[in-house]
Write a protein that holds these residues in place. Sequence first.
Motif, PDB file in Angstrom:
ATOM      1  N   ALA A   1      34.787  36.911  36.227  1.00  0.00           N
ATOM      2  CA  ALA A   1      35.985  36.643  37.024  1.00  0.00           C
ATOM      3  C   ALA A   1      36.200  35.138  37.107  1.00  0.00           C
ATOM      4  N   VAL A   2      37.465  34.750  37.265  1.00  0.00           N
ATOM      5  CA  VAL A   2      37.831  33.335  37.395  1.00  0.00           C
ATOM      6  C   VAL A   2      38.861  33.205  38.508  1.00  0.00           C
ATOM      7  N   ALA A   3      38.746  32.123  39.270  1.00  0.00           N
ATOM      8  CA  ALA A   3      39.667  31.864  40.384  1.00  0.00           C
ATOM      9  C   ALA A   3      40.673  30.803  39.958  1.00  0.00           C
ATOM     10  N   ALA A   4      41.934  31.040  40.230  1.00  0.00           N
ATOM     11  CA  ALA A   4      43.011  30.114  39.862  1.00  0.00           C
ATOM     12  C   ALA A   4      43.148  29.011  40.908  1.00  0.00           C
TER      13      ALA A   4
ATOM     14  N   HIS B   1      49.940  27.255  41.067  1.00  0.00           N
ATOM     15  CA  HIS B   1      48.938  27.913  40.220  1.00  0.00           C
ATOM     16  C   HIS B   1      48.750  27.103  38.941  1.00  0.00           C
ATOM     17  N   PRO B   2      47.552  27.160  38.345  1.00  0.00           N
ATOM     18  CA  PRO B   2      47.340  26.462  37.073  1.00  0.00           C
ATOM     19  C   PRO B   2      48.126  27.133  35.944  1.00  0.00           C
ATOM     20  N   ALA B   3      48.344  26.407  34.870  1.00  0.00           N
ATOM     21  CA  ALA B   3      49.098  26.934  33.728  1.00  0.00           C
ATOM     22  C   ALA B   3      48.454  28.194  33.167  1.00  0.00           C
ATOM     23  N   TRP B   4      47.121  28.233  33.113  1.00  0.00           N
ATOM     24  CA  TRP B   4      46.460  29.402  32.534  1.00  0.00           C
ATOM     25  C   TRP B   4      46.744  30.666  33.347  1.00  0.00           C
ATOM     26  N   TYR B   5      46.998  30.537  34.644  1.00  0.00           N
ATOM     27  CA  TYR B   5      47.369  31.677  35.488  1.00  0.00           C
ATOM     28  C   TYR B   5      48.653  32.303  34.939  1.00  0.00           C
ATOM     29  N   HIS B   6      49.659  31.470  34.702  1.00  0.00           N
ATOM     30  CA  HIS B   6      50.942  31.963  34.178  1.00  0.00           C
ATOM     31  C   HIS B   6      50.779  32.520  32.765  1.00  0.00           C
ATOM     32  N   ASN B   7      49.910  31.889  31.988  1.00  0.00           N
ATOM     33  CA  ASN B   7      49.654  32.382  30.637  1.00  0.00           C
ATOM     34  C   ASN B   7      49.078  33.796  30.670  1.00  0.00           C
ATOM     35  N   LEU B   8      48.102  34.025  31.549  1.00  0.00           N
ATOM     36  CA  LEU B   8      47.494  35.365  31.637  1.00  0.00           C
ATOM     37  C   LEU B   8      48.459  36.394  32.208  1.00  0.00           C
ATOM     38  N   LYS B   9      49.318  35.971  33.116  1.00  0.00           N
ATOM     39  CA  LYS B   9      50.320  36.895  33.656  1.00  0.00           C
ATOM     40  C   LYS B   9      51.275  37.332  32.546  1.00  0.00           C
ATOM     41  N   ALA B  10      51.646  36.399  31.666  1.00  0.00           N
ATOM     42  CA  ALA B  10      52.581  36.698  30.578  1.00  0.00           C
ATOM     43  C   ALA B  10      51.900  37.447  29.431  1.00  0.00           C
TER      44      ALA B  10
ATOM     45  N   ARG C   1      49.464  28.577  49.397  1.00  0.00           N
ATOM     46  CA  ARG C   1      49.224  29.290  48.133  1.00  0.00           C
ATOM     47  C   ARG C   1      47.875  29.987  48.178  1.00  0.00           C
ATOM     48  N   ARG C   2      47.913  31.290  48.015  1.00  0.00           N
ATOM     49  CA  ARG C   2      46.666  32.059  47.959  1.00  0.00           C
ATOM     50  C   ARG C   2      46.089  31.909  46.557  1.00  0.00           C
ATOM     51  N   ILE C   3      44.846  31.476  46.475  1.00  0.00           N
ATOM     52  CA  ILE C   3      44.193  31.348  45.177  1.00  0.00           C
ATOM     53  C   ILE C   3      43.856  32.747  44.679  1.00  0.00           C
ATOM     54  N   GLU C   4      44.478  33.109  43.592  1.00  0.00           N
ATOM     55  CA  GLU C   4      44.270  34.435  43.002  1.00  0.00           C
ATOM     56  C   GLU C   4      43.040  34.439  42.105  1.00  0.00           C
ATOM     57  N   VAL C   5      42.538  35.630  41.856  1.00  0.00           N
ATOM     58  CA  VAL C   5      41.357  35.820  41.022  1.00  0.00           C
ATOM     59  C   VAL C   5      41.704  36.809  39.914  1.00  0.00           C
TER      60      VAL C   5
END
Length: 166
Positions: A87-90, A98-107, A156-160
């Motif tokens: 697991a990784v925390a954004a 949110h970091p860019a990688w958060y949006h990348n994984l969502k997409a 902003r809630r840090i998502e995991v």
Amino acid sequence: MPASSFDDANAVHRAMRRLAATKTGRVFFRPTAHHLDQVLSKLTRGKYSFAGIAAGLPSVILTTIGAKSGQARTVALLGIPHPDGVAVAAANYGDAKHPAWYHNLKANPAATVVIEGETWECTARLADPVEREEIWVRGVTIYPGLVKEQEWAGDRRIEVFILGRN
């Protein structure tokens, strides 16, 4: 293998983790750590990251596909053990966004993970609230600075994300 908790880490690693969780550490590491991670990761083929060497943190080298660019993007992150993979925390150093990688994984949830030189494909999914809380507690055990990063993130809630092995 990095220490599994803050208390298990050696004195140098504990000091680096404490420093990273201060405003001074944030100002210093936020713009520099990812560059050092990229260099070390390339030199060691993903076996080591700056955070792993300097602070003894378990690191994940995560490669995502850019949500807008479609290009491969690689980042080193704190790896939190999870039965399905890791697991990784954004956290994004407690930034308001949110970091860019958060949006990348969502997409595009398909990604590649390298942990201690072992590479595997994964599918990312956001942790549900119960999973997130369990993972968060484990993450704070390893790196208590996550609590400070959540404070800095404000509303902003840090998502995991859970990166499940394919």
